[in-house]
Design an enzyme around this catalytic site. Sequence first.
Site, PDB file in Angstrom:
ATOM      1  N   HIS A  87       0.806  -1.219   0.000  1.00  0.00           N
ATOM      2  CA  HIS A  87       0.000   0.000   0.000  1.00  0.00           C
ATOM      3  C   HIS A  87       0.843   1.274   0.000  1.00  0.00           C
ATOM      4  O   HIS A  87       0.293   2.366  -0.205  1.00  0.00           O
ATOM      5  CB  HIS A  87      -0.931   0.037   1.209  1.00  0.00           C
ATOM      6  CG  HIS A  87      -1.986  -1.017   1.206  1.00  0.00           C
ATOM      7  ND1 HIS A  87      -2.815  -1.244   0.119  1.00  0.00           N
ATOM      8  CD2 HIS A  87      -2.357  -1.927   2.155  1.00  0.00           C
ATOM      9  CE1 HIS A  87      -3.645  -2.244   0.403  1.00  0.00           C
ATOM     10  NE2 HIS A  87      -3.382  -2.671   1.618  1.00  0.00           N
ATOM     11  N   ASP A 146      -2.909 -10.685  -2.054  1.00  0.00           N
ATOM     12  CA  ASP A 146      -3.477 -10.125  -0.834  1.00  0.00           C
ATOM     13  C   ASP A 146      -4.939  -9.742  -1.088  1.00  0.00           C
ATOM     14  O   ASP A 146      -5.311  -9.389  -2.211  1.00  0.00           O
ATOM     15  CB  ASP A 146      -2.668  -8.884  -0.450  1.00  0.00           C
ATOM     16  CG  ASP A 146      -3.006  -8.336   0.927  1.00  0.00           C
ATOM     17  OD1 ASP A 146      -2.212  -8.555   1.851  1.00  0.00           O
ATOM     18  OD2 ASP A 146      -4.048  -7.663   1.069  1.00  0.00           O
ATOM     19  N   HIS A 173      -6.451  -7.146  -0.209  1.00  0.00           N
ATOM     20  CA  HIS A 173      -6.549  -5.721  -0.502  1.00  0.00           C
ATOM     21  C   HIS A 173      -5.684  -5.377  -1.719  1.00  0.00           C
ATOM     22  O   HIS A 173      -4.569  -5.870  -1.845  1.00  0.00           O
ATOM     23  CB  HIS A 173      -6.093  -4.893   0.704  1.00  0.00           C
ATOM     24  CG  HIS A 173      -6.853  -5.192   1.954  1.00  0.00           C
ATOM     25  ND1 HIS A 173      -6.334  -5.976   2.970  1.00  0.00           N
ATOM     26  CD2 HIS A 173      -8.104  -4.842   2.338  1.00  0.00           C
ATOM     27  CE1 HIS A 173      -7.227  -6.091   3.930  1.00  0.00           C
ATOM     28  NE2 HIS A 173      -8.309  -5.412   3.570  1.00  0.00           N
TER      29      HIS A 173
END
Length: 309
Positions: free
Chosen positions: A126, A163, A165
Site C-alpha cells: 500500500h 493479498d 486488498h
Amino acid sequence: MSLLLVTHRACLDHSNGPDHPECADRLRAVLTALEAEEFAGLIREEAPPATAAQLGLVHPQDYIRAILAIRPAGEEIVPLDGDTGMSAGSAEAALRAAGAGIAAVDAVCRGEVKRAFCAVRPPGHHAEPRRPMGFCLFANAAIAARHAQAAHGVERVAILDFDVHHGNGTQLAVAEDPSILFASSHQFPCYPGSGAEGERGVGNVFNAELAPGSDGAAFRAAWAERLLPAVDAFRPGLIVISAGFDAHARDPLAQLRVREADFAWLTGEICRLADRHAGGRVVSTLEGGYDLPALASCTAGHLRALMHD
C-alpha cells in the site's frame, strides 16, 4: 529444492499501536510455523537494511528522509494516517523489510537459490511513492523488482499480488513502466478503493475483482483465466510475489473465503510459470494476513509449494 528464508528480528520491533491487527505476533506466528522439521532445510539469512539509493528506486529522497527521521521515544506511536503508525523500532524494521527483498533478489539472480521468501513486516504494497498508508511504509515488492532490473539487468519483472486488498502502492509505482507487469486479485469493493479491472496502466496492469463472499473456486478462476495467462504472455525474467493471506475465510479484515489449499495451488502455478520463463526465479514477500492460525498455516503451505521441484 533449496529455499532461502530472509528475515530479521528488528521486524518484531515495529508497532502501529496497541490492539492493532498488524502486530509483531503475526511475524512470530509465521516464524514459529517455519521451525517445523519439514522446514529444517531452509537456508536462513538475516535481512540487511536497504540503502537510501535502493529505496530511491521507487521513493523520492525527501520522502525517504521524512520517514526515517520519525524516531519516537519510549512507547510513543506517531500516527501517519488512520491505520499506520511508527514506533521507536519502525524505521529499522522498514529498512530491513525492504532490504530482505533486495537480498532475496540478489540470491536468486546470482543463482545461489531459485526461490526465496521474506518473512518481514511492515508490509509494503500500500505504500505509494510519496505516501505511507495501509500499515505500509516502503513499497517492498516494487523496490525488489526495480533492484532486479538496476543491479542484475532483468528486463521484465512480474509482480503478482494475491493479498485481499489491492496493492495500490505497487500499482502506482509501476503503472507507467511496460517492463514491469502487475497482476492482482483482491476483494472489490474494499480498502483502499482502487483496483478496478479498467485500471490498466500502459497495458501492464491486470486487476481481478472478487466480490465479498467469493470462495476458492472464484479465486482460482480469476488467476487461471485472466491473470496467469497475462503473466505467461509477458514472459518475465523474474517473478515477485506479494504474499498476503488475508483472503482466507477466517481473516477478520475482509470477506473472501479462500483456503490454504487455494494459496498453495496458486503458488505452484506461479512456480511453473517461473520455470517456463525465468529459470525458476521467484521472490516472495509477506504482506497481509490477520488471523494468526490461518496466517501460519497458509504461509507454511506457500513455502511447501515454493520448495517443491
